[in-house]
Design an enzyme around this catalytic site. Sequence first.
Site, mmCIF file in Angstrom:
data_model
loop_
_atom_site.group_PDB
_atom_site.id
_atom_site.type_symbol
_atom_site.label_atom_id
_atom_site.label_comp_id
_atom_site.label_asym_id
_atom_site.label_seq_id
_atom_site.Cartn_x
_atom_site.Cartn_y
_atom_site.Cartn_z
ATOM 1 N N SER A 129 0.873 -1.189 0.000
ATOM 2 C CA SER A 129 0.000 0.000 0.000
ATOM 3 C C SER A 129 0.900 1.225 0.000
ATOM 4 C CB SER A 129 -0.868 0.012 1.266
ATOM 5 O OG SER A 129 -1.441 1.297 1.448
ATOM 6 N N TYR A 132 -1.657 -1.633 10.417
ATOM 7 C CA TYR A 132 -1.764 -1.772 8.957
ATOM 8 C C TYR A 132 -0.521 -1.186 8.273
ATOM 9 C CZ TYR A 132 -3.763 -1.509 4.261
ATOM 10 O OH TYR A 132 -3.981 -1.647 2.912
HETATM 11 N N1 NAP Z 1 -8.912 -1.253 -1.033
HETATM 12 C C1 NAP Z 1 -7.942 -0.346 -0.928
HETATM 13 O O1 NAP Z 1 -8.189 0.870 -0.956
HETATM 14 C C2 NAP Z 1 -6.518 -0.792 -0.762
HETATM 15 C C3 NAP Z 1 -5.505 0.182 -0.782
HETATM 16 C C4 NAP Z 1 -4.193 -0.215 -0.615
HETATM 17 C C5 NAP Z 1 -3.888 -1.555 -0.450
HETATM 18 N N2 NAP Z 1 -4.899 -2.470 -0.443
HETATM 19 C C6 NAP Z 1 -4.526 -3.874 -0.250
HETATM 20 O O2 NAP Z 1 -5.040 -4.642 -1.312
HETATM 21 C C7 NAP Z 1 -5.321 -5.970 -0.858
HETATM 22 C C8 NAP Z 1 -6.752 -6.360 -1.237
HETATM 23 O O3 NAP Z 1 -7.629 -5.442 -0.628
HETATM 24 P P1 NAP Z 1 -9.191 -5.372 -0.950
HETATM 25 O O4 NAP Z 1 -9.528 -3.940 -1.052
HETATM 26 O O5 NAP Z 1 -9.523 -6.280 -2.073
HETATM 27 O O6 NAP Z 1 -9.765 -5.916 0.421
HETATM 28 P P2 NAP Z 1 -10.999 -6.897 0.705
HETATM 29 O O7 NAP Z 1 -12.054 -6.720 -0.317
HETATM 30 O O8 NAP Z 1 -11.311 -6.696 2.145
HETATM 31 O O9 NAP Z 1 -10.362 -8.322 0.505
HETATM 32 C C9 NAP Z 1 -9.465 -8.855 1.434
HETATM 33 C C10 NAP Z 1 -9.253 -10.300 1.091
HETATM 34 O O10 NAP Z 1 -8.295 -10.845 2.004
HETATM 35 C C11 NAP Z 1 -8.785 -12.088 2.473
HETATM 36 N N3 NAP Z 1 -8.255 -12.380 3.795
HETATM 37 C C12 NAP Z 1 -8.246 -11.580 4.881
HETATM 38 N N4 NAP Z 1 -7.674 -12.227 5.914
HETATM 39 C C13 NAP Z 1 -7.326 -13.456 5.460
HETATM 40 C C14 NAP Z 1 -6.708 -14.588 6.044
HETATM 41 N N5 NAP Z 1 -6.303 -14.585 7.323
HETATM 42 N N6 NAP Z 1 -6.519 -15.679 5.287
HETATM 43 C C15 NAP Z 1 -6.925 -15.714 3.993
HETATM 44 N N7 NAP Z 1 -7.506 -14.677 3.380
HETATM 45 C C16 NAP Z 1 -7.696 -13.560 4.113
HETATM 46 C C17 NAP Z 1 -10.280 -11.941 2.498
HETATM 47 O O11 NAP Z 1 -10.804 -13.248 2.410
HETATM 48 P P3 NAP Z 1 -12.148 -13.713 3.201
HETATM 49 O O12 NAP Z 1 -13.166 -12.691 2.830
HETATM 50 O O13 NAP Z 1 -12.403 -15.059 2.654
HETATM 51 O O14 NAP Z 1 -11.824 -13.699 4.632
HETATM 52 C C18 NAP Z 1 -10.524 -11.148 1.227
HETATM 53 O O15 NAP Z 1 -10.577 -12.017 0.128
HETATM 54 C C19 NAP Z 1 -5.075 -5.973 0.639
HETATM 55 O O16 NAP Z 1 -3.798 -6.477 0.922
HETATM 56 C C20 NAP Z 1 -5.153 -4.501 0.998
HETATM 57 O O17 NAP Z 1 -4.421 -4.178 2.157
HETATM 58 C C21 NAP Z 1 -6.206 -2.137 -0.608
#
Ligand code: NAP
Length: 269
Positions: A149, A162
């Site tokens: 991030s 985070y």
């Molecule tokens: N969205 C943003 O603005 C943003 C910005 C910067 C970075 N990111 C990064 O991008 C990545 C994806 O984010 P997103 O926005 O797609 O978030 P999201 O929709 O909340 O998805 C998170 C995913 O991680 C999985 N997960 C969480 N804990 C887990 C565990 N212990 N074991 C296995 N799976 C796990 C969840 O699976 P389950 O639902 O099955 O638990 C879900 O599929 C993350 O690393 C996040 O930090 C996102």
Amino acid sequence: MNKPLNLDGISGKVAIVTGATGDLGSVIATDLLAAGACVVWVGRQKRSLDDRLPKTVADRNRSLAVRADIRKESEIRSVVRATLRRFKRIDILVNNAGARGPTTPVTRLRLRDWQEVIDTNLTGPFLLSRECLKHMALRRAGRIVNISSVVGHWAYPLRASYAASKAGLLSLTLTLAQEAGEINVQVNAVCPGPVAGDAIESVLAARARALGISVEKMREQFLRPAALRRMVTPRDISRMVLFLCSDAAQNITGQAIDVSAGYGLYPGM
Ligand SMILES: NC(=O)c1ccc[n+]([C@@H]2O[C@H](COP(=O)([O-])OP(=O)(O)OC[C@H]3O[C@@H](n4cnc5c(N)ncnc54)[C@H](OP(=O)(O)O)[C@@H]3O)[C@@H](O)[C@H]2O)c1
């Protein structure tokens, strides 16, 4: 405009994508599939995995859903075993799963919340990379892409666990890239800025609550540091992941690439 990127060198490869049930992970998995890869969709919930899996028989034949909690070493080993059983190889690992953690100052941050975020965002990618590298070493080829991030570069008040986990993931990327270079494995990180979708809406709501302001005010404050004054999309991130997995990126390793609409270019904002 919103089409997946199809780049040479991905077709026929086997890719593991964690967090494939989430906003970003599902698009990355779908785009790798569209580029011709076989994809292992990793998530914690069977129902979410079933919902996200592709619908056509051809795409399903190149997909495998594996339920796993990436904080657990034994479940990581099961992901790798299941992948090898079904597809016989591992070429690409996308460490995308992430936990958001609480929105609270360090003085009120509970140890178990800190640990949950570090275990998910840093220890999980370490364990998966370690296990996948054993197989990549045999083939002397592979790509690992860590989704960090932009906050991995900076202070992020109220989100210490985070930010520390994402900074740690950038550090892991560098060391892994250096170590894995001799077996011809490339390791890079993508640093998204705020990504439009459900996850960022929860982040905005939690932050607005913690600061006692409206979600709309929060949104405005959140977007002000973006040079382009907008959020990015999951497909923007996916395109960069595919690029890093393709032949076009054959000499890129150890890099952290921001895909952020120019977030944080000017510290005075
Ligand atoms: N969205 C943003 O603005 C943003 C910005 C910067 C970075 N990111 C990064 O991008 C990545 C994806 O984010 P997103 O926005 O797609 O978030 P999201 O929709 O909340 O998805 C998170 C995913 O991680 C999985 N997960 C969480 N804990 C887990 C565990 N212990 N074991 C296995 N799976 C796990 C969840 O699976 P389950 O639902 O099955 O638990 C879900 O599929 C993350 O690393 C996040 O930090 C996102």
